[in-house]
Design a protein around this motif. Structure first.
Motif: not given
Length: 151
Positions: A111-121
């Motif tokens: 969290q905070g180091a990843l690109p934001p999700a377009d889709l959460d599964v």
């Protein structure tokens, strides 16, 4: 949001193939669920449906596996279960702009180091099958779900 019942591994693989059919130009997918929930099965099926041949390894110990997508794309499959804190991702040298597809297992650990999700599964064991919830988080994710073929 879409809620699905995936009665067996074949249904999970079919969902991966359906997601591949309508993959946006660039997408970030965060895969949530306990150990054994089907995150890697779904990721492998999606990659296979995108034309990845050869072995599709789990990134459990390597943290990231890269796959070439035809004609000139790149997919990153990350498994962050073993990282201690999000800062460890800096050492991987991943550039969010370089990949067409990000598949991230255990994204809460990055969290905070990843690109934001377009889709959460979200996947959960349900008897011999899986419950799956698809949550779009961006306009890209919303358009992806609207285009998703019925299964």
């Amino acid at each position: 949001m879409a809620d699905l019942l995936l009665p067996d591994a074949a249904a999970t693989e079919a969902l991966g193939a359906r997601l591949a059919q309508t993959l946006p130009e660039r997408a970030v997918v965060h895969l949530h669920g306990d150990l054994g929930a089907g995150k890697s099965t779904l990721a492998r099926a999606l990659l296979r449906a995108l034309g990845v041949t050869g072995t599709i390894r789990s990134p459990t110990y390597t943290l990231v596996e890269q796959y070439a997508l035809a004609p000139d794309g790149l997919a990153l499959h990350l498994d962050l279960y073993r990282i201690g804190n999000p800062g460890e991702l800096e050492f991987l040298g991943l550039d969010p702009a370089e990949a067409r597809l990000w598949l991230v297992e255990w994204p809460e650990r990055g969290q905070g180091a990843l690109p934001p999700a377009d889709l959460d599964v979200e996947l959960a064991v349900d008897g011999g099958g899986r419950q799956c919830a698809l949550h779009p988080r961006t306009p890209v994710g919303e358009a992806w779900l609207r285009a998703l073929p019925a299964g």
